[in-house]
Design an enzyme around this catalytic site. Sequence first.
Site, short mmCIF file in Angstrom:
data_model
loop_
_atom_site.label_atom_id
_atom_site.label_comp_id
_atom_site.label_asym_id
_atom_site.label_seq_id
_atom_site.Cartn_x
_atom_site.Cartn_y
_atom_site.Cartn_z
N CYS A 92 1.47 8.67 13.04
CA CYS A 92 2.17 8.54 11.76
C CYS A 92 2.67 9.92 11.36
O CYS A 92 2.17 10.92 11.86
CB CYS A 92 1.16 7.96 10.78
SG CYS A 92 1.34 8.38 9.08
N ARG A 97 -4.30 9.57 12.21
CA ARG A 97 -4.79 8.43 11.42
C ARG A 97 -5.36 7.28 12.26
O ARG A 97 -4.88 6.14 12.20
CB ARG A 97 -3.69 7.92 10.49
CG ARG A 97 -3.20 8.99 9.55
CD ARG A 97 -2.19 8.47 8.57
NE ARG A 97 -2.79 7.64 7.53
CZ ARG A 97 -2.08 6.98 6.62
NH1 ARG A 97 -0.78 7.02 6.65
NH2 ARG A 97 -2.68 6.29 5.69
N ASP A 114 -2.11 12.76 -1.75
CA ASP A 114 -0.85 12.06 -2.01
C ASP A 114 0.00 12.74 -3.08
O ASP A 114 1.10 12.28 -3.39
CB ASP A 114 -1.12 10.61 -2.42
CG ASP A 114 -1.60 9.76 -1.25
OD1 ASP A 114 -1.47 10.21 -0.11
OD2 ASP A 114 -2.10 8.64 -1.50
N ARG A 122 9.16 2.55 -0.29
CA ARG A 122 7.89 1.95 0.11
C ARG A 122 6.88 2.03 -1.03
O ARG A 122 5.96 1.21 -1.10
CB ARG A 122 7.29 2.69 1.32
CG ARG A 122 8.05 2.47 2.60
CD ARG A 122 7.32 3.10 3.74
NE ARG A 122 5.91 2.74 3.67
CZ ARG A 122 4.92 3.42 4.21
NH1 ARG A 122 5.18 4.52 4.89
NH2 ARG A 122 3.68 3.03 4.10
N LYS A 133 0.31 0.81 -5.75
CA LYS A 133 0.55 0.30 -4.39
C LYS A 133 -0.76 0.20 -3.61
O LYS A 133 -1.06 -0.83 -3.00
CB LYS A 133 1.52 1.24 -3.65
CG LYS A 133 1.57 1.01 -2.14
CD LYS A 133 2.53 1.96 -1.45
CE LYS A 133 1.98 3.31 -1.08
NZ LYS A 133 1.14 3.37 0.14
N ASN A 134 -1.54 1.30 -3.64
CA ASN A 134 -2.73 1.34 -2.77
C ASN A 134 -3.90 0.53 -3.31
O ASN A 134 -4.94 0.43 -2.65
CB ASN A 134 -3.14 2.80 -2.52
CG ASN A 134 -2.14 3.49 -1.60
OD1 ASN A 134 -1.31 2.83 -0.98
ND2 ASN A 134 -2.22 4.81 -1.53
N1 EPU Z 1 -9.87 8.79 9.53
C1 EPU Z 1 -10.33 8.76 10.82
N2 EPU Z 1 -10.77 7.56 11.31
C2 EPU Z 1 -10.75 6.41 10.58
C3 EPU Z 1 -10.28 6.45 9.26
C4 EPU Z 1 -9.84 7.66 8.75
O1 EPU Z 1 -10.35 9.77 11.50
O2 EPU Z 1 -11.16 5.37 11.10
C5 EPU Z 1 -9.40 10.06 8.95
C6 EPU Z 1 -7.90 10.04 8.68
O3 EPU Z 1 -7.14 10.33 9.84
C7 EPU Z 1 -7.78 11.10 7.60
C8 EPU Z 1 -9.07 10.91 6.80
O4 EPU Z 1 -9.98 10.23 7.68
O5 EPU Z 1 -7.75 12.37 8.18
C9 EPU Z 1 -8.96 10.11 5.52
O6 EPU Z 1 -8.15 8.98 5.74
P1 EPU Z 1 -8.34 7.61 4.96
O7 EPU Z 1 -8.88 6.60 5.90
O8 EPU Z 1 -9.07 7.81 3.67
O9 EPU Z 1 -6.81 7.23 4.64
P2 EPU Z 1 -6.22 5.80 4.64
O10 EPU Z 1 -7.23 4.84 4.14
O11 EPU Z 1 -5.55 5.51 5.93
C10 EPU Z 1 -5.38 5.85 2.15
C11 EPU Z 1 -4.06 5.70 1.46
C12 EPU Z 1 -3.19 6.91 1.75
C13 EPU Z 1 -3.93 8.16 1.26
C14 EPU Z 1 -5.33 8.26 1.92
C15 EPU Z 1 -6.15 9.41 1.41
C16 EPU Z 1 -3.79 3.32 1.37
C17 EPU Z 1 -3.06 2.10 1.84
N3 EPU Z 1 -3.42 4.48 1.92
O12 EPU Z 1 -5.07 5.94 3.54
O13 EPU Z 1 -2.00 6.75 1.02
O14 EPU Z 1 -3.20 9.31 1.58
O15 EPU Z 1 -6.04 7.03 1.70
O16 EPU Z 1 -6.33 9.31 0.05
O17 EPU Z 1 -4.66 3.22 0.54
C18 EPU Z 1 0.30 7.02 0.56
O18 EPU Z 1 0.18 6.17 -0.34
O19 EPU Z 1 1.32 7.72 0.68
C19 EPU Z 1 -0.80 7.22 1.51
C20 EPU Z 1 -0.64 7.84 2.68
#
Ligand code: EPU
Length: 430
Positions: A116, A121, A312, A406, A22-23
């Site tokens: 969320c 996030r 995850d 999802r 998915k990701n």
């Molecule tokens: N963060 C910030 N600011 C930002 C971006 C991130 O503070 O601008 C923080 C987040 O709040 C979190 C940390 O940095 O505490 C890491 O978040 P990240 O940005 O890596 O997460 P994401 O890109 O929103 C993806 C996956 C998630 C997975 C995370 C961590 C996708 C679509 N989603 O989310 O997947 O948990 O990376 O590996 O790729 C899931 O599939 O169930 C899922 C939640």
Amino acid sequence: MDKIIIRGGKPLYGSVSISGAKNAALPILAATLLVPGTHTLNNVPDLRDTRTMLKLLETLGATHKREGSTVSIDTTGLTGAEAPYELVKTMRASVLVLGPLLGRSGYARVSLPGGCAIGARPINYHLKGFEQLGVQTTLAQGYVEARCSGRLEGATVYFDMSTVTGTENLLMASVLAKGTTIIKNAAREPEVGNLIDMLVAMGADIQGRDSDRLTITGVDSLQPAEIDIIPDRIETGTYLIAVAATGGEVRIEKCNPAHLPALSEKLRAAGATVIEEGDAFVVSCPEHQGRSRCNLQGVDVKTLVYPGFPTDLQAQFMALLIQAEGTSIIHETIFENRFMHVAEMQRLGADITIDGASAVVRGIPPEQLCGAPVMATDLRASASLVIAGLACSGVTEISRIYHLERGYENMVEKLQALGADVEKIASSGS
Ligand code: EPU
């Protein structure tokens, strides 16, 4: 509302095939916006989230056709540049259209995702990165408006925290920028690597794949491309944990064992047998004193960015630890609110105490855990409740299973094929 009913305590046997990730599919679907033409994506899982992303691409003017797991997307005639709140609120990954829209036309308007179930996030690092490439961002009526007159300009972007979708958004924005962009502290998750492969197939110049320093030399044009979506490592891990928690022996096929180094070691430390055979895992728990499951041992787990233990899989691993011998500590370092499943597991009899970012799990024998009605709160929490329900005795009824849909393709059917007593009950209202 639809429900899943599980009559637990049955070991799993047989084989299961893993779907596309998915990701990885979500950013790659978004990347097709970068260049007009027809792109071909193979091994795309048919999930609520991938359907939402396709719907979003449609609202932007793209068309698509699915044949089996292959999706072709024609992004020739884009008619819009807006990701509306109605879609973003159901799937945060909608923000991934920001980067490619900026790269292609210098303008995008995307609803801010808001809070969320697993944490705040924010997307501040995405926006800061875009600004460093010369993009102006403003926030009005809950929408981020991002614009740049002319081409984006390459720059050095340092992420304070490793962010998966932030890295992906910046990659997509920078491939058509003028000059060189360097992303420091970039995410190294395999899904980022899959996106890089797609961008390179489109003609992008990206150095540093699989490292935390990516160098992108902007090119003048790109062309449509074809890509295979990698196997879903989180779905793979979920089945690995399910088998270890319930007992039995299962061959998990069409996966990439190299993408789960931390989980396989933790499962072995907990007492499961995990063997890697090419693109398959064989996982088992031997018979012990007439029971079909092994005596699992508690282990401590700390979630970390790749290649560390994935956040995850934290909830699913907790479903195993609630019945392991001894005390385990789970430390969640990625998201600040990712223990929503704890209260539901406590309804099954689990002994868990939360202390800040840590959960202390005191294992109790599986026969003393007993099924109950529980509620899914997010995607991975839902998967953890399925595992807990499979492992404990009695009947577990899981509601709000749309979360599960999802991110897991045909989970009920896949588990049934492994011998689990699980069924989905569609409510009359849905
Ligand atoms: N963060 C910030 N600011 C930002 C971006 C991130 O503070 O601008 C923080 C987040 O709040 C979190 C940390 O940095 O505490 C890491 O978040 P990240 O940005 O890596 O997460 P994401 O890109 O929103 C993806 C996956 C998630 C997975 C995370 C961590 C996708 C679509 N989603 O989310 O997947 O948990 O990376 O590996 O790729 C899931 O599939 O169930 C899922 C939640």
